[in-house]
Structures are given as structure tokens and as C-alpha cells.
Design an enzyme around this catalytic site. Structure first.
Site, PDB file in Angstrom:
ATOM      1  N   ASN A 135       0.893  -1.073  -0.090  1.00 43.00           N
ATOM      2  CA  ASN A 135      -0.040   0.127  -0.068  1.00 43.00           C
ATOM      3  C   ASN A 135       1.160   1.093   0.029  1.00 43.00           C
ATOM      4  O   ASN A 135       2.241   1.063   0.021  1.00 43.00           O
ATOM      5  CB  ASN A 135      -0.925  -0.129   1.244  1.00 43.00           C
ATOM      6  CG  ASN A 135      -0.205   0.045   2.641  1.00 43.00           C
ATOM      7  OD1 ASN A 135       0.520   0.904   2.910  1.00 43.00           O
ATOM      8  ND2 ASN A 135      -0.403  -0.995   3.162  1.00 43.00           N
TER       9      ASN A 135
ATOM     10  N   ASP B 208       1.394  -8.568   1.448  1.00 46.06           N
ATOM     11  CA  ASP B 208       2.467  -7.677   1.903  1.00 46.06           C
ATOM     12  C   ASP B 208       2.734  -8.170   3.516  1.00 46.06           C
ATOM     13  O   ASP B 208       3.907  -8.191   3.744  1.00 46.06           O
ATOM     14  CB  ASP B 208       1.478  -6.288   1.985  1.00 46.06           C
ATOM     15  CG  ASP B 208       2.411  -5.336   2.472  1.00 46.06           C
ATOM     16  OD1 ASP B 208       1.682  -4.265   2.683  1.00 46.06           O
ATOM     17  OD2 ASP B 208       3.488  -5.437   2.730  1.00 46.06           O
TER      18      ASP B 208
ATOM     19  N   SER C 247      -3.386  -6.195  -6.670  1.00 48.74           N
ATOM     20  CA  SER C 247      -4.786  -5.758  -6.562  1.00 48.74           C
ATOM     21  C   SER C 247      -5.941  -6.627  -6.518  1.00 48.74           C
ATOM     22  O   SER C 247      -6.881  -6.208  -6.329  1.00 48.74           O
ATOM     23  CB  SER C 247      -4.974  -4.686  -7.442  1.00 48.74           C
ATOM     24  OG  SER C 247      -4.291  -3.518  -7.354  1.00 48.74           O
TER      25      SER C 247
END
Ligand code: APR
Length: 178
Positions: free
Chosen positions: A24, A34, A117
Site C-alpha cells: 500500500n 504484504d 490488487s
């Protein structure tokens, strides 16, 4: 070595020179891939990311891989899906292009991507795979580095969608082979 491959796996276990992180814009970690990359790389990764002071959506920044097998992590924040009319395709394509440019500039030969995404950020896999494969293939056709790029899907279902998109658009591209 095939220049492009699609596989199912956990990208934190990758032995590619660089893995890409679906980050992000704060670059301070999160959930999904992440979170998995930060857990596997250890606390030094967060310290290195703090020094980068964030990253714009569609851009990419490099850090060492620390405790990961991969020497580098290329962090790129993807777009949040808002229906497709808010520039998401161009921003997603920019994530792949920016990450590959960072790899090429640093002489990195092998790069593994997650499906950017398509998790928390809600980008539908069929649309995301079309954007991702076009961006990767356009780059590989006009650059010698990286030598190999892989799309590391976390599930067989995701890989099936990427393979379907590949077969639709690139199956005849023998020198890229799958
Ligand atoms: N290896 C490979 N792929 C993975 C892994 C893994 N270990 N874990 C998750 N994925 C896949 C997901 O299944 C999805 O297809 O990565 C893809 C991207 O999903 P997310 O990680 O949710 O990333 P994204 O949709 O880009 O959202 C980014 O989520 O984790 C937070 O900090 C991150 O705010 C940012 C947002």
C-alpha cells in the site's frame, strides 16, 4: 529458461532474485501478500521501508529481501478497484511496468509477481490478468532483462484464470512459451 511462467505457490518461498510486493502507499506493511512478505523478511524490511517514505500507486521501490530467499523486494502499491472507470487499468499496468523497470535498472534477472490488487483491493481476476499479462509481455518483448518473469498465484483458481488469459492472447508466442 522460459521467459514467462505461471505457477501456484507462496511467493515468500520464491528463489527468484526479486519478488514483488503488492503493497500500500505507506509501505508500512499490511495483510495479504504484504503481510506475508514482511513476516518472512523480518523486521529489517519494515525499517528499510520506513526510509522510503511511501510510494505512489503504480510506482515501485526496491529494498533488500533480508531473511527472504529473494535478494530483493520490489514494492508497488496497486489501485483499489472502483468499477474500472477510475483509471485502475492504467495504474495496474504501471505497477507491472514500474516493477520491471526497477528490476532491469538493477540488473535483476529473475522476478516473481503476485497477482497485484486482486485481493484486498478487489480487482477482478479476469480483468487484472489481462492487464498484467499485457504489461509483462510488452516489457519482455522490448527488454533483455529480466530474463525470467513468473506470476505466482496463491490458488489454482487464480492460476487457471491467468492461464486462460495467456491462451487467449499469447499462446502462439512460442519464444515466451508458458
Ligand atoms: N503468495 C502469493 N500470492 C499471495 C500470497 C502469497 N503468500 N498471499 C496472498 N496472495 C495473493 C492473493 O490471493 C491475491 O491474489 O496476492 C494477491 C494480492 O492480494 P493482496 O495481498 O490482498 O493485495 P492487494 O489486493 O494488492 O491489496 C493490497 O492489502 O495487504 C494489504 O498492505 C496491503 O493495503 C495493501 C492491500
Amino acid at each position: 529458461m522460459n521467459r514467462f511462467e505461471i505457477l501456484v505457490g507462496d511467493i515468500t518461498q520464491s528463489d527468484a532474485e526479486a519478488i514483488v510486493n503488492a503493497a500500500n502507499t505507506s509501505l508500512l506493511g499490511g495483510s495479504g501478500v504484504d503481510g506475508a512478505i514482511h513476516r518472512a523478511a523480518g523486521p529489517e524490511l519494515l525499517e528499510a521501508c520506513r526510509a522510503l517514505h511511501g510510494c505512489e500507486t503504480g510506482k515501485a521501490k526496491l529494498t533488500p529481501g533480508f531473511r527472504l530467499a529473494a535478494h530483493y523486494v520490489i514494492h508497488t502499491p496497486g489501485p483499489i478497484w472502483q468499477g474500472g472507470g477510475m483509471g485502475e487499468p492504467a495504474l495496474l499496468a504501471s505497477c507491472y511496468k514500474s516493477a520491471l523497470e526497477v528490476a532491469a535498472v538493477h540488473g535483476i534477472r529473475t522476478v516473481d509477481f503476485p497477482s497485484i490488487s486482486t485481493g484486498v483491493y478487489g480487482y477482478p481476476l479476469p480483468q487484472a490478468s489481462t492487464v498484467a499479462l499485457k504489461a509483462i509481455m510488452d516489457f519482455l518483448r522490448s527488454h533483455d532483462l529480466p530474463q525470467r518473469v513468473r506470476m505466482v498465484c496463491h490458488t489454482e483458481q487464480a492460476a487457471a484464470i491467468y492461464r486462460q488469459t495467456w491462451n487467449l492472447w499469447y499462446a502462439e508466442d512460442k519464444d515466451m512459451r508458458l
